[in-house]
Design an enzyme around this catalytic site. Structure first.
Site, PDB file in Angstrom:
ATOM      1  N   GLY A  43      60.405  68.109  -3.615  1.00 51.04           N
ATOM      2  CA  GLY A  43      61.175  67.535  -4.687  1.00 51.04           C
ATOM      3  C   GLY A  43      60.365  66.150  -5.357  1.00 51.04           C
ATOM      4  O   GLY A  43      60.455  65.641  -3.791  1.00 51.04           O
ATOM      5  N   THR A  47      64.710  61.812  -0.601  1.00 47.51           N
ATOM      6  CA  THR A  47      65.090  62.825  -1.395  1.00 47.51           C
ATOM      7  C   THR A  47      66.053  62.682  -2.506  1.00 47.51           C
ATOM      8  O   THR A  47      66.814  62.042  -1.528  1.00 47.51           O
ATOM      9  CB  THR A  47      65.137  64.697  -0.439  1.00 47.51           C
ATOM     10  N   ARG A  79      54.967  72.175  -3.311  1.00 51.37           N
ATOM     11  CA  ARG A  79      54.995  73.276  -2.880  1.00 51.37           C
ATOM     12  C   ARG A  79      54.283  73.932  -2.509  1.00 51.37           C
ATOM     13  O   ARG A  79      53.451  74.970  -3.288  1.00 51.37           O
ATOM     14  CB  ARG A  79      56.261  73.366  -3.116  1.00 51.37           C
ATOM     15  N   ASP A  97      70.135  64.662   2.354  1.00 44.33           N
ATOM     16  CA  ASP A  97      70.621  65.416   2.520  1.00 44.33           C
ATOM     17  C   ASP A  97      69.762  65.247   4.383  1.00 44.33           C
ATOM     18  O   ASP A  97      69.540  66.985   4.870  1.00 44.33           O
ATOM     19  CB  ASP A  97      70.417  67.089   2.138  1.00 44.33           C
ATOM     20  N   ARG A 131      70.556  70.637  -3.838  1.00 43.40           N
ATOM     21  CA  ARG A 131      70.456  71.561  -3.547  1.00 43.40           C
ATOM     22  C   ARG A 131      71.507  72.591  -2.611  1.00 43.40           C
ATOM     23  O   ARG A 131      72.274  72.349  -3.572  1.00 43.40           O
ATOM     24  CB  ARG A 131      69.005  71.616  -3.058  1.00 43.40           C
ATOM     25  N   ASP A 141      68.867  64.533  -2.908  1.00 42.73           N
ATOM     26  CA  ASP A 141      69.708  65.464  -1.963  1.00 42.73           C
ATOM     27  C   ASP A 141      70.363  64.695  -1.013  1.00 42.73           C
ATOM     28  O   ASP A 141      71.967  64.692  -0.760  1.00 42.73           O
ATOM     29  CB  ASP A 141      69.280  66.132  -1.649  1.00 42.73           C
ATOM     30  N   ASP A 194      63.270  68.113   4.223  1.00 44.72           N
ATOM     31  CA  ASP A 194      63.065  69.278   5.914  1.00 44.72           C
ATOM     32  C   ASP A 194      61.768  70.014   5.528  1.00 44.72           C
ATOM     33  O   ASP A 194      60.861  70.189   6.194  1.00 44.72           O
ATOM     34  CB  ASP A 194      64.261  69.661   5.625  1.00 44.72           C
TER      35      ASP A 194
END
Ligand code: F6P
Length: 325
Positions: free
Chosen positions: A15, A129, A76, A133, A175, A131, A107
């Site tokens: 993303g 990202t 992706r 994360d 996510r 996120d 990741d």
């Protein structure tokens, strides 16, 4: 090892995130600064398989520090998950004479980089990202811009919710993680925030908070839901069933991934890009660039992928004190 590195590649994968362009620019400019050629690989690992590349010189990254998205495109790529795909990608690296790859993403991007490294390609990852994360780093490029985008949208929702004395249920991305929802929830003064890291008791975490807010005189309510904690339409429906108010549901979606990167994202991206080139130029590999307590460092990629990131508990405690009022 210092002068052994002559040419590196840079790609963005997974993303996109605001600030990725600033990172591509920083990698390019830092490489040129050190006398290293830089090649842009387009469409992530798919571009490496297909030899979809573009030479990056200082001027080709002009005027992108302020732009969202990624000029290198992103993808992706299923084929890269196969051995055949990986061999093709490694052959492209050999053909182009790439001494290393800087992979910007999350990741999944780093797992791809590790696959490449098994064939002897030097790799460095940069966390990009919305996120936030990536466990080894306190911060990932794009998070701040995404938070600000979400907050701006929620502030607008609040205006109309206030006029109509309504309840708003807003779903934010992230996510499987709740970092975005937590931060946005604090910043927009949410009535309740649901995150996947915490067990949800609907009565306690949503209904009771709305009731308390109501008793305090509030006539509009803002419920922020991390996409990993549930779907906003379903939560809206449950609210309606339980307390007979008719919420309005908004799924913010991909709007959170675009936009002009904030100062924080531009500077973080620039510093990470600079650090990544230094790592490769020093002959090091399998590293992820991270920022911890304001310091830019690099950690082993295998270890980075094994780490788990929990919510910031201090922020969560603040959220608990601020919601339901
Ligand atoms: O990882 C970034 C992210 O925007 C997540 O927050 C979200 O779940 C996902 O990507 C959406 O992916 P896609 O763009 O493929 O729909």
């Amino acid at each position: 090892m210092e002068n052994a590195v002559k040419r590196i590649g840079v790609l963005t994968s997974g993303g996109d995130a605001p600030g990725m362009n600033a990172a591509v620019r920083a990698v390019t400019r830092s490489a040129i600064y050190r006398g290293i050629d830089c090649v842009g690989i387009r469409r992530g690992y798919m571009g490496l398989i297909n030899g979809d590349v573009v030479k990056l010189d200082a001027s080709s990254v002009n005027n992108i520090i302020n732009r969202g998205g990624t000029i290198l495109y992103t993808a992706r790529c299923q084929e890269f998950l196969t051995e055949e795909g990986q061999v093709k990608a490694v052959n492209t690296c050999k053909l182009l004479g790439l001494d290393g790859i800087v992979a910007i993403g999350g990741d999944g991007t780093f797992r791809g980089a590790l696959d490449l490294s098994k064939y002897g390609v030097s790799v460095v990852g940069i966390p990009g990202t919305i996120d936030n994360d990536i466990a080894c780093s306190h911060y990932s490029i794009g998070f701040d811009t995404a938070c600000n985008t979400a907050i701006e949208a929620i502030d607008k929702l609040r205006d109309t919710m206030q006029s109509h004395e309504r309840c708003s249920v807003v779903e934010v991305m992230g996510r499987n993680a709740g970092h975005l929802a937590l931060y946005v929830g604090i910043a927009c003064g949410a009535t309740a925030v649901l995150v996947p890291e915490k067990p949800i008791d609907f009565e306690r975490d949503v209904i009771e908070k709305i009731r308390i807010a109501r008793l305090n005189g509030r006539t509009h309510y803002m419920i922020v839901v991390a996409e990993g904690a549930g779907s906003a339409p379903e939560i809206g429906k449950k609210i309606q069933e339980e307390i007979a108010i008719e919420p309005r549901v908004t799924v913010l979606g991909h709007v959170q991934r675009g936009g002009t990167p904030t100062a924080r994202d531009r500077v973080t991206a620039t510093r990470m890009g600079y650090h990544a080139v230094n790592v490769l130029a020093e002959g090091r590999t399998n590293r992820v660039i991270c920022v911890r307590d304001g310091r830019f460092e690099d950690v082993d990629m295998v270890e980075a992928l094994q780490m788990k990131k929990s919510l910031n508990e201090q922020e969560y405690a603040v959220l608990e004190a601020m919601t339901g009022a």
